[in-house]
Design a protein around this motif. Structure first.
Motif, mmCIF file in Angstrom:
data_model
loop_
_atom_site.group_PDB
_atom_site.id
_atom_site.type_symbol
_atom_site.label_atom_id
_atom_site.label_comp_id
_atom_site.label_asym_id
_atom_site.label_seq_id
_atom_site.Cartn_x
_atom_site.Cartn_y
_atom_site.Cartn_z
ATOM 1 N N ASP A 153 0.867 -1.183 0.000
ATOM 2 C CA ASP A 153 0.000 0.000 0.000
ATOM 3 C C ASP A 153 0.904 1.234 0.000
ATOM 4 O O ASP A 153 1.317 1.742 1.040
ATOM 5 C CB ASP A 153 -0.892 -0.024 1.239
ATOM 6 C CG ASP A 153 -1.939 1.077 1.251
ATOM 7 O OD1 ASP A 153 -1.749 2.091 0.549
ATOM 8 O OD2 ASP A 153 -2.940 0.934 1.964
ATOM 9 N N LEU B 257 -6.963 4.994 7.895
ATOM 10 C CA LEU B 257 -6.522 4.593 6.563
ATOM 11 C C LEU B 257 -6.250 3.103 6.444
ATOM 12 O O LEU B 257 -5.882 2.617 5.378
ATOM 13 C CB LEU B 257 -5.267 5.379 6.169
ATOM 14 C CG LEU B 257 -5.484 6.885 5.989
ATOM 15 C CD1 LEU B 257 -4.149 7.601 5.805
ATOM 16 C CD2 LEU B 257 -6.420 7.166 4.811
ATOM 17 N N PRO C 198 -7.558 -0.850 6.411
ATOM 18 C CA PRO C 198 -8.782 -1.622 6.222
ATOM 19 C C PRO C 198 -9.207 -2.265 7.544
ATOM 20 O O PRO C 198 -8.354 -2.722 8.312
ATOM 21 C CB PRO C 198 -8.377 -2.693 5.201
ATOM 22 C CG PRO C 198 -7.131 -2.180 4.559
ATOM 23 C CD PRO C 198 -6.441 -1.353 5.598
ATOM 24 N N SER D 216 -6.255 8.664 1.031
ATOM 25 C CA SER D 216 -7.716 8.652 1.095
ATOM 26 C C SER D 216 -8.332 8.336 -0.263
ATOM 27 O O SER D 216 -9.335 7.615 -0.357
ATOM 28 C CB SER D 216 -8.236 10.000 1.602
ATOM 29 O OG SER D 216 -7.845 10.234 2.937
ATOM 30 N N ARG E 156 -8.325 4.568 -1.059
ATOM 31 C CA ARG E 156 -9.031 3.616 -0.198
ATOM 32 C C ARG E 156 -10.245 3.057 -0.932
ATOM 33 O O ARG E 156 -10.940 3.773 -1.658
ATOM 34 C CB ARG E 156 -9.540 4.270 1.086
ATOM 35 C CG ARG E 156 -8.506 4.895 2.010
ATOM 36 C CD ARG E 156 -7.438 3.941 2.455
ATOM 37 N NE ARG E 156 -6.276 4.023 1.560
ATOM 38 C CZ ARG E 156 -5.139 3.376 1.754
ATOM 39 N NH1 ARG E 156 -5.003 2.597 2.798
ATOM 40 N NH2 ARG E 156 -4.142 3.504 0.901
ATOM 41 N N PRO F 8 -15.127 1.664 2.663
ATOM 42 C CA PRO F 8 -14.969 0.921 3.907
ATOM 43 C C PRO F 8 -16.092 -0.098 4.099
ATOM 44 O O PRO F 8 -17.251 0.152 3.791
ATOM 45 C CB PRO F 8 -15.040 2.019 4.983
ATOM 46 C CG PRO F 8 -14.709 3.282 4.255
ATOM 47 C CD PRO F 8 -15.235 3.106 2.874
#
Length: 415
Positions: free
Chosen positions: A215, A340, A342, A402, A405, A408
């Motif tokens: 990431d 940030l 998961p 952000s 991502r 969520p």
């Protein structure tokens, strides 16, 4: 009618539930750590017979070993549940403390210290995931702030008690203190069982251990945070040497700087965490922290060559500004690392962020003694500018993170 003391003390605690259980665990653990860390180096030197160089080299090797715990053990916590790993790692760390009583050679010291560092890093990574899974998302940063204040309070209890062993300076007393520290670590680990068990999630089992490392935005933030973390070495490494070698301030100013820091963290960390519960708020806190650390470095530098009282005032002001920057930096780091990451991979993401702190902890002594103590004003300004530039870069990287991502997934553990 005045309320009973127990009722007044209860008001200082979080509401009953996971946060309160984590508070009890943190307090007991930190008392034990304060006991052990304060007296352990003298024990290794005076009682075990290791030279200062041997102790320093052994602790450096152990710290490097600890670097390899955060991500894999955080990933394991995601897969099997963070409470189990937190308890097992805490118990293992306690066993390692007891094993120091059997150390009589340098190689044995290195083995035990390395195992202890690995266990402690494992516990920290899994504990980060435990907080993420058991505390509502909007309360995570505040909870971490509260636990940091409690931890500093525990150290202020444990460290003076270690003075008993330092006063008598005999092996039997050191052994008793180490046994007490190990027992406190056992109790602290077991208190985590009061936190409800978090079941492993299917998505965690499918996740690769290298997810956090791949990431790139988060990894970049972890690197930037590691650079900021170097400031923690200023109080422990740079200030004592700076005061003694490059200023006319009395040596007791070193203790004054430490008191300002500890009291401020205990009293103000929770308040300083306000607004850091979102990515934007956390990034702004990190940016402000960078500029405050620059100002603190300049104030520390101004103490050189001045009369004793001027140097003492400059150092005290530097410590006051420094700790405000520290409080904002800590809060911003928690906000970014939690928001940030998961929900199903909090363990390895917290482990990666922890690894940055460990790297800074290893690098800071050499960097600070060379640049700050060796170069004087230019070194202070250089590090201050690095902190400010790093803080300025973090909001842009946080926005990048952000944007990358995925949507969520609701976390059933805190729904």
């Amino acid at each position: 009618m005045p309320r009973p003391l127990t009722a007044r003390l209860a008001k200082l605690l979080p509401d009953p539930g996971p946060a309160r259980a984590l508070t009890y665990s943190s307090l007991v653990n930190s008392i034990g750590r304060g006991l052990f860390v304060t007296a352990s180096v003298v024990f290794f030197h005076q009682s075990v017979g290791l030279s200062a160089a041997q102790v320093g080299l052994g602790m450096t090797i152990a710290a490097v070993v600890g670097l390899f715990a955060g991500v894999p053990m955080g990933h394991l916590a995601d897969k099997v549940g963070p409470r189990l790993i937190t308890v097992v790692a805490g118990m293992t760390a306690a066993a390692c403390i007891l094993c120091y009583l059997l150390v009589h050679h340098w190689w044995a010291f290195v083995l035990v210290a390395s195992a202890a560092a690995f266990a402690q890093a494992s516990a920290q990574a899994s504990r980060g995931a435990l907080i993420a899974g058991s505390v509502p998302a909007e309360q995570r940063v505040r909870t971490r702030a509260y636990l940091r204040a409690v931890t500093n309070g525990g150290w202020t209890i444990g460290a003076p008690l270690a003075g008993i062993a330092l006063y008598y300076d005999v092996r039997a007393v050191y052994m008793g203190l180490i046994a007490i520290a190990a027992a406190l670590n056992v109790v602290g680990a077991l208190l985590n069982l009061r936190v409800p068990k978090l079941p492993p999630r299917e998505s965690s089992a499918r996740e690769s251990m290298s997810t956090a490392l791949r990431d790139r935005p988060f990894l970049t933030l972890a690197v930037l945070n590691a650079i900021m973390n170097i400031h923690f070495g200023i109080q422990n490494v740079a200030i004592p040497l700076w005061v003694v070698e490059r200023t006319n301030a009395p040596a007791w100013v070193i203790s004054l700087v430490a008191v300002i820091n500890t009291v401020s963290v205990v009293a103000l960390q929770v308040r300083a965490s306000r607004g850091s519960g979102t990515v934007d708020g956390a990034a702004r806190a990190m940016r402000r922290a960078g500029f405050l650390l620059l100002a603190a470095c300049v104030l520390y530098a101004l103490a050189a060559g001045e009369p004793a009282w001027v140097a003492a005032v400059a150092l005290a002001l530097g410590a006051a500004v420094h700790v405000i920057g520290e409080l904002l930096h800590a809060s911003g780091g928690w906000g970014l690392s939690y928001d940030l990451a998961p929900p199903h991979a909090q363990g390895q993401y917290q482990g990666l962020f922890l690894t940055g702190f460990q790297i800074a902890d290893i690098a800071a002594p050499a960097l600070l003694t060379t640049a700050v103590v060796g170069w004087g004003l230019p070194g202070w300004v250089l590090f201050g500018a690095i902190f400010a530039a790093t803080g300025m870069a973090i909001p842009a990287v946080a926005r990048w993170a952000s944007r990358t991502r995925v949507t969520p997934v609701p976390d059933p553990a805190v729904a």
